[in-house]
Design an enzyme around this catalytic site. Structure first.
Site, PDB file in Angstrom:
ATOM      1  N   ALA A  27     -51.024  20.403 -32.912  1.00 20.40           N
ATOM      2  CA  ALA A  27     -49.770  20.942 -32.399  1.00 20.40           C
ATOM      3  C   ALA A  27     -49.302  22.157 -33.194  1.00 20.40           C
ATOM      4  CB  ALA A  27     -48.694  19.854 -32.413  1.00 20.40           C
TER       5      ALA A  27
ATOM      6  N   LYS B 137     -62.786   9.853 -30.447  1.00 15.40           N
ATOM      7  CA  LYS B 137     -62.836  10.680 -31.661  1.00 15.40           C
ATOM      8  C   LYS B 137     -61.759  10.252 -32.643  1.00 15.40           C
ATOM      9  CE  LYS B 137     -59.054  13.270 -30.852  1.00 15.40           C
ATOM     10  NZ  LYS B 137     -57.946  13.575 -31.786  1.00 15.40           N
TER      11      LYS B 137
ATOM     12  N   SER C 186     -55.064  15.761 -39.556  1.00 14.19           N
ATOM     13  CA  SER C 186     -55.292  14.647 -38.635  1.00 14.19           C
ATOM     14  C   SER C 186     -54.612  13.369 -39.124  1.00 14.19           C
ATOM     15  CB  SER C 186     -56.798  14.397 -38.478  1.00 14.19           C
ATOM     16  OG  SER C 186     -57.041  13.145 -37.881  1.00 14.19           O
TER      17      SER C 186
ATOM     18  N   ASP D 166     -63.596  18.114 -30.697  1.00  7.49           N
ATOM     19  CA  ASP D 166     -62.415  17.391 -31.174  1.00  7.49           C
ATOM     20  C   ASP D 166     -62.761  16.455 -32.325  1.00  7.49           C
ATOM     21  OD1 ASP D 166     -59.738  16.875 -31.183  1.00  7.49           O
ATOM     22  OD2 ASP D 166     -59.668  15.906 -29.228  1.00  7.49           O
TER      23      ASP D 166
ATOM     24  N   LYS E 121     -54.338  11.347 -25.953  1.00 13.95           N
ATOM     25  CA  LYS E 121     -55.732  11.026 -26.274  1.00 13.95           C
ATOM     26  C   LYS E 121     -55.834   9.544 -26.607  1.00 13.95           C
ATOM     27  CE  LYS E 121     -56.498  15.709 -27.988  1.00 13.95           C
ATOM     28  NZ  LYS E 121     -56.818  16.568 -29.160  1.00 13.95           N
TER      29      LYS E 121
ATOM     30  N   ASN F 110     -55.061  10.476 -37.832  1.00 12.36           N
ATOM     31  CA  ASN F 110     -56.068   9.418 -37.809  1.00 12.36           C
ATOM     32  C   ASN F 110     -56.920   9.436 -39.072  1.00 12.36           C
ATOM     33  OD1 ASN F 110     -55.962   8.155 -34.909  1.00 12.36           O
ATOM     34  ND2 ASN F 110     -55.742  10.354 -34.616  1.00 12.36           N
TER      35      ASN F 110
ATOM     36  N   LEU G 299     -47.559   8.987 -35.115  1.00  9.82           N
ATOM     37  CA  LEU G 299     -48.383   8.178 -34.228  1.00  9.82           C
ATOM     38  C   LEU G 299     -49.860   8.292 -34.573  1.00  9.82           C
ATOM     39  CD1 LEU G 299     -48.527   6.468 -31.573  1.00  9.82           C
ATOM     40  CD2 LEU G 299     -48.947   8.649 -30.414  1.00  9.82           C
TER      41      LEU G 299
ATOM     42  N   GLU H 258     -53.052   7.322 -32.719  1.00 13.78           N
ATOM     43  CA  GLU H 258     -53.602   6.816 -31.460  1.00 13.78           C
ATOM     44  C   GLU H 258     -54.853   5.972 -31.688  1.00 13.78           C
ATOM     45  OE1 GLU H 258     -52.527   6.739 -28.457  1.00 13.78           O
ATOM     46  OE2 GLU H 258     -51.470   8.556 -27.857  1.00 13.78           O
TER      47      GLU H 258
ATOM     48  N   GLY I 141     -58.974  18.031 -26.275  1.00 11.89           N
ATOM     49  CA  GLY I 141     -59.839  18.911 -27.047  1.00 11.89           C
ATOM     50  C   GLY I 141     -59.276  19.162 -28.431  1.00 11.89           C
TER      51      GLY I 141
END
Length: 327
Positions: free
Chosen positions: A140, A191, A254, A244, A108, A256, A275, A277, A136
């Site tokens: 994980a 997102k 999340s 999402d 993403k 992020n 990570l 993104e 979407g």
């Protein structure tokens, strides 16, 4: 349904989760391909990936390999490595792909070096293969544990998208077919940026009302850019857009969101949790908005905060004192 050979490249949390959920159905031959021979041997022998998915048992039907030649004869190949590793992976694994392999990017993000969508990048590196995108609301850990999850899978050819959705979907993992690769990819990338914005608001203690405002105005930015780049407005309201965004901007699973919370608290750019993104996508998305003459103040503010060019208080002041306009 015909039994197919599926290879998932990338032994991180998301790649492993996808391999697990597909293998659990035992309808296809599934292999997880990684570059670390020692790790892949451990996964094969111990049947658990404690570093990525602690407590999740890896099914007996799932194969593991560090050898690229396992790609021979694979009809579907999922690229589940980070977005910034796609170009290298395509160059490394490309020579081993079967001529009729369908490639599915599961990242993403946007390539930060070129500003290209990942399908565009892969079409350049692997010009003879159909390129699709999976995106979407799906963490994980939820996918690997068999919790109900729905995502979108998009390909230019509707027949390819429908085949992928039918082949990969299972009892707990449902895919919806789309032909809007642009919208699905941009929704997945943007997102993450908006989740960082939501986290900044939470970390700075600015309240739920401010968070709701940023999420909704950010969704409007997402819609404008998707349409300007040739995507469909309907996609914004679907799983890869609104779906999402709701997940990533509200759940503390999340990365992020957690990254944004740390920024809002003044703790700096901590990526020790994995990570992020959105940290890479923010500046690229802001440049895309500028290129397409799209007003994206929330995205631009996030990019400026991450780059250290703007503090949180100044960013909020700028957003709140913008000229009044219609919604």
């Amino acid at each position: 349904m015909q039994r197919e050979k599926i290879v998932v490249i990338g032994a991180g949390a998301f790649g492993t989760a996808l391999a697990v959920v597909i293998a659990l159905e035992n309808r296809h031959d599934v292999t997880l391909l990684g570059r670390d021979p020692s790790l892949m041997a451990d996964l094969r022998n111990e049947r658990v990936h404690e570093a990525a998915l602690p407590g999740v048992e890896l099914p007996d039907a799932l194969g593991f390999s560090a050898e690229p030649d396992v790609l021979a004869g694979a009809s579907i190949v999922l690229f589940a490595m980070p977005s910034q590793a796609h170009a290298d992976a395509a160059q490394h694994y490309g020579p081993y792909l079967a001529s009729d392999s369908i490639i599915v990017t599961c990242a993403k993000g946007i390539d930060r070096n070129s500003g290209r969508l990942l399908t565009e990048l892969l079409e350049t590196e692997l010009p003879h293969h159909p390129i699709a995108v999976l995106s979407g609301p799906g963490f994980a850990a939820d996918i690997a544990r068999g919790l109900p999850t729905a995502m979108a899978i998009a390909a230019e050819d509707a027949t390819v998208a429908e085949r992928l959705a039918t082949t990969i979907s299972g009892k707990t993992f449902r895919l919806y077919a789309s032909t809007d690769r642009i919208g699905v990819q941009l929704g997945g990338a943007l997102k993450n940026v908006l989740a960082i914005a939501a986290g900044i608001v939470e970390g700075a203690g600015l309240g739920d009302s401010a968070r709701a405002a940023l999420i909704s105005r950010g969704l409007a930015e997402m819609s404008r850019l998707i349409v300007a780049m040739g995507g469909k407005a309907d996609t914004v309201r679907g799983l890869s857009g609104l779906g999402d965004l709701v997940l990533t901007a509200t759940s503390h699973q999340s990365r992020n969101l957690r990254f944004g919370i740390a920024l809002g608290r003044g703790e700096g750019k901590d990526m020790s949790g994995g990570l992020v993104e959105g940290a890479f996508a923010a500046a690229v998305a802001a440049r895309l908005g500028e290129h397409h003459a799209i007003d994206m103040p929330v995205t631009e503010a996030v990019a400026a905060i991450i780059d250290g060019n703007l503090d949180v208080a100044s960013a909020m002041q700028q957003l709140m004192t913008r000229p009044i306009t219609t919604e």
